[in-house]
Design a protein around this motif. Structure first.
Motif, short mmCIF file in Angstrom:
data_model
loop_
_atom_site.label_atom_id
_atom_site.label_comp_id
_atom_site.label_asym_id
_atom_site.label_seq_id
_atom_site.Cartn_x
_atom_site.Cartn_y
_atom_site.Cartn_z
N THR A 35 -58.01 -72.46 28.53
CA THR A 35 -57.19 -71.47 27.84
C THR A 35 -55.73 -71.68 28.19
O THR A 35 -55.37 -71.79 29.37
CB THR A 35 -57.63 -70.04 28.23
OG1 THR A 35 -58.91 -69.77 27.65
CG2 THR A 35 -56.64 -69.00 27.73
N VAL A 37 -51.75 -70.26 27.13
CA VAL A 37 -50.95 -69.26 26.43
C VAL A 37 -49.48 -69.46 26.79
O VAL A 37 -49.13 -69.64 27.96
CB VAL A 37 -51.38 -67.82 26.80
CG1 VAL A 37 -50.49 -66.79 26.09
CG2 VAL A 37 -52.84 -67.58 26.45
N MET A 65 -52.63 -66.04 17.70
CA MET A 65 -53.38 -67.25 18.02
C MET A 65 -53.00 -68.33 17.01
O MET A 65 -53.02 -68.09 15.80
CB MET A 65 -54.89 -66.99 17.98
CG MET A 65 -55.35 -65.97 19.01
SD MET A 65 -57.12 -65.63 18.95
CE MET A 65 -57.79 -67.21 19.50
N SER A 69 -56.09 -73.13 17.78
CA SER A 69 -56.39 -72.76 19.16
C SER A 69 -57.88 -72.59 19.37
O SER A 69 -58.36 -72.51 20.51
CB SER A 69 -55.67 -71.45 19.52
OG SER A 69 -56.11 -70.39 18.68
N VAL A 118 -51.23 -67.93 21.71
CA VAL A 118 -52.37 -68.66 22.26
C VAL A 118 -52.38 -70.06 21.67
O VAL A 118 -52.52 -70.24 20.46
CB VAL A 118 -53.69 -67.93 21.96
CG1 VAL A 118 -54.86 -68.72 22.52
CG2 VAL A 118 -53.67 -66.52 22.52
N ALA A 121 -57.77 -71.44 23.04
CA ALA A 121 -58.55 -70.27 23.46
C ALA A 121 -59.92 -70.69 23.97
O ALA A 121 -60.70 -71.30 23.24
CB ALA A 121 -58.71 -69.29 22.31
N THR A 125 -57.94 -64.70 26.78
CA THR A 125 -56.57 -64.90 26.28
C THR A 125 -55.70 -63.66 26.49
O THR A 125 -54.49 -63.79 26.71
CB THR A 125 -56.57 -65.27 24.79
OG1 THR A 125 -57.13 -64.22 24.01
CG2 THR A 125 -57.34 -66.56 24.55
N SER A 129 -52.34 -63.79 28.68
CA SER A 129 -51.07 -63.39 28.07
C SER A 129 -50.29 -62.46 28.99
O SER A 129 -49.07 -62.59 29.15
CB SER A 129 -51.32 -62.71 26.73
OG SER A 129 -51.91 -63.60 25.80
#
Length: 247
Positions: A35, A37, A65, A69, A118, A121, A125, A129
């Motif tokens: 993941t 971000v 997103m 992603s 994002v 993912a 997420t 964030s």
């Protein structure tokens, strides 16, 4: 066995890259396993109408997103004219948790926008964030201090979040997508660097869960959040944010 042979109480590898963007007032790229971000802070010399003349500032967030992603392309939400209910929920979560630890009066009548995008993912997420946005906000506030726009650091605490859940009857820390999609209980926890709770989102996905399970998940969250805040502190220390009274 979990992916990468992780133990139930073990985070995925966490990396935060500060000031990743050249033009943002503060930015951070976070990697939580697969993941990723990006959070970027923008300082605006204006306020929402309901705050004009209040002498107080504002912090808000946007979340989205990128189309690739995910394994299958996700349509851009702007094409439908408004963010999805999920995106609205997440951006409100980011904004309110960071407002709760910031002295908005010290910002003055200006707004800081935190854009969280994002890039990839694989679960978690929303908490990723928050973790990146906290660093981006701290860097933007440092810029205001350095430029003598403000005379004191408004950020009172660091903030971190983590996902926990019950999968096949076992409490797990930091769920990836495969675990999250199979979880009987899904939970997100956001805390300050002093262990004070800012948000607890717990959902029985398949069957009810007990108070003892809730407590076990909170204990797991404590472990993960302490590790994330340690990473945040190390990153900010390298940016000469030693003077901030964290923890």
């Amino acid at each position: 066995m979990r992916a990468h042979n992780r133990k139930p109480e073990e985070l995925r590898p966490v990396k935060i890259h500060a000031d990743y963007l050249d033009f943002a007032d503060g930015s951070a790229l976070i990697e939580f396993g697969r993941t990723r971000v990006m959070a970027a802070a923008t300082i605006e010399e204006k306020l929402p109408p309901f705050l004009k003349g209040s002498g107080s500032g504002w912090i808000t967030a946007e979340y989205s997103m990128l189309p690739r992603s995910t394994e299958k392309r996700t349509n851009r939400e702007r094409n439908q004219g408004y963010p999805s209910g999920r995106s609205q929920e997440i951006q409100r979560l980011i904004g309110r948790t960071l407002r709760a630890v910031t002295d908005l009066k010290l910002i003055g009548e200006r707004q800081i926008i935190l854009d969280c995008d994002v890039i990839q993912a694989d679960g978690g997420t929303r908490v990723a964030s928050i973790n990146a946005a906290c660093v981006a906000l701290a860097l933007a506030l440092k810029k205001m201090l350095d430029e003598k726009v403000i005379d004191r650091m408004p950020l009172r605490h660091l903030v971190a979040g983590i996902s926990v859940g019950i999968v096949k009857g076992e409490p797990l820390l930091d769920l990836d997508y495969s675990e999250d999609s199979a979880a009987e209980t899904d939970m997100n926890v956001v805390q300050t660097d002093r262990g004070q709770l800012l948000e607890v989102q717990a959902t029985a996905e398949k069957e009810p869960f007990s108070r003892s399970s809730l407590n076990a998940l909170l204990r797991l969250a404590d472990i993960g959040i302490a590790e994330i805040i340690k990473v945040q502190k190390e990153v900010l220390k390298r940016k000469s944010l030693l003077f901030m009274a964290y923890g």
